[in-house]
Enzyme design. Structure first.
Site, PDB file in Angstrom:
ATOM      1  N   ARG A  94       8.055  18.128  76.178  1.00  0.00           N
ATOM      2  CA  ARG A  94       7.652  19.538  76.168  1.00  0.00           C
ATOM      3  C   ARG A  94       6.552  19.779  75.137  1.00  0.00           C
ATOM      4  O   ARG A  94       5.640  20.581  75.366  1.00  0.00           O
ATOM      5  CB  ARG A  94       8.859  20.432  75.874  1.00  0.00           C
TER       6      ARG A  94
ATOM      7  N   HIS B  52      12.363  32.333  68.662  1.00  0.00           N
ATOM      8  CA  HIS B  52      13.102  31.131  69.073  1.00  0.00           C
ATOM      9  C   HIS B  52      12.520  29.852  68.493  1.00  0.00           C
ATOM     10  O   HIS B  52      12.900  28.765  68.924  1.00  0.00           O
ATOM     11  CB  HIS B  52      13.150  31.050  70.599  1.00  0.00           C
TER      12      HIS B  52
ATOM     13  N   SER C  64      12.730  38.875  81.216  1.00  0.00           N
ATOM     14  CA  SER C  64      13.736  39.512  82.073  1.00  0.00           C
ATOM     15  C   SER C  64      14.562  40.544  81.328  1.00  0.00           C
ATOM     16  O   SER C  64      15.293  41.317  81.950  1.00  0.00           O
ATOM     17  CB  SER C  64      14.669  38.443  82.658  1.00  0.00           C
TER      18      SER C  64
ATOM     19  N   ALA D 211       1.175  39.272  83.418  1.00  0.00           N
ATOM     20  CA  ALA D 211       0.875  39.744  82.070  1.00  0.00           C
ATOM     21  C   ALA D 211      -0.602  40.056  81.864  1.00  0.00           C
ATOM     22  O   ALA D 211      -0.954  41.105  81.308  1.00  0.00           O
ATOM     23  CB  ALA D 211       1.345  38.705  81.053  1.00  0.00           C
TER      24      ALA D 211
END
Length: 244
Positions: A69, A123, A193, A235
């Protein structure tokens, strides 16, 4: 409220708070956590890759996942949504606050947090790691030089600098976000969300304080019925509508 009225309110506001989620980075090609579980990783549960228990049991496996990632986010570039939010910070200065649930670092690379406002990564961030003994964070080396699990300059093993399942958000970051949203005249909630708490409650802090909440998301969310205005768009286009 019409988009034109929302644009006028945003222009006039001196205190603006923003919450962003995965939808902001989707236009940069960054997959969501679960979308990234493809190929070899599809056989693992999220908790097998992103929890304290999984890390204790198999740190090499967890780091293999996060190293991939990490390579992905370094190969991505900030998109127009990231750039427009940096521009909004330039306009608002110290009255601007951006809290992101994303861990890709793209907001910072686009210039957010460098123009008088504040950027908080709720996060964590994939491009850094945390010393398991001291808690200090350090930038990771380039992907081709990364040896996992990495070691800090103090000589201790480091863990990914992200919030895992079962962990709490950093207290200081969350408190700063709650204060900023409670004081905001206008809050933008973009590409999320709005179901994961406590971040999902930030918009409610603005509404309780008498501010307005503008949502930008292609699909309806739990926040939509309470938002002052919901723009059904990605966005970058939603922000262009508000800042144009």
């Amino acid at each position: 409220m019409t988009p034109e009225q929302a644009r006028a309110a945003l222009n006039a506001a001196s205190r603006v708070a923003v919450l962003t989620g995965a939808g902001v980075s989707a236009e940069s090609g960054i997959p969501t956590f679960r979308d990234a579980q493809s190929g070899h990783w599809a056989r693992f549960r999220p908790e097998d890759l992103a929890s304290p228990g999984a890390y204790r049991q198999n740190p090499a496996l967890v780091w293999e996942w996060y190293a991939g990632r990490y390579r992905d986010v370094l190969g991505a570039q900030p998109n127009e949504a990231h750039r427009l939010l940096a521009e909004l910070e330039r306009r608002k200065g110290a009255g601007f606050f951006l809290a992101t649930q994303n861990v890709d670092g793209l907001h910072g690379r686009a210039g957010s947090g460098a123009h008088g406002g504040r950027l908080v990564e709720l996060h964590g961030n994939l491009v850094s790691a945390r010393d398991e003994v001291t808690g200090e964070t350090f930038a990771l080396p380039a992907p081709e030089q990364l040896v996992t699990p990495p070691t800090s300059p103090r000589g201790h093993r480091m863990r990914p600098n992200v919030v895992w399942f079962g962990e709490l958000l950093p207290e200081d970051a969350l408190a700063a976000a709650q204060a900023a949203f409670a004081a905001a005249e206008v809050a933008l909630v973009i590409g999320t969300s709005a179901v994961v708490y406590p971040a999902a409650g930030l918009a409610q802090d603005t509404l309780r304080g008498g501010g307005m909440v503008i949502e930008i998301n292609p699909e309806a969310t739990d926040l939509s019925p309470r938002a002052t205005l919901s723009l059904r768009d990605v966005a970058s286009r939603g922000l262009a509508t508000l800042l144009g």
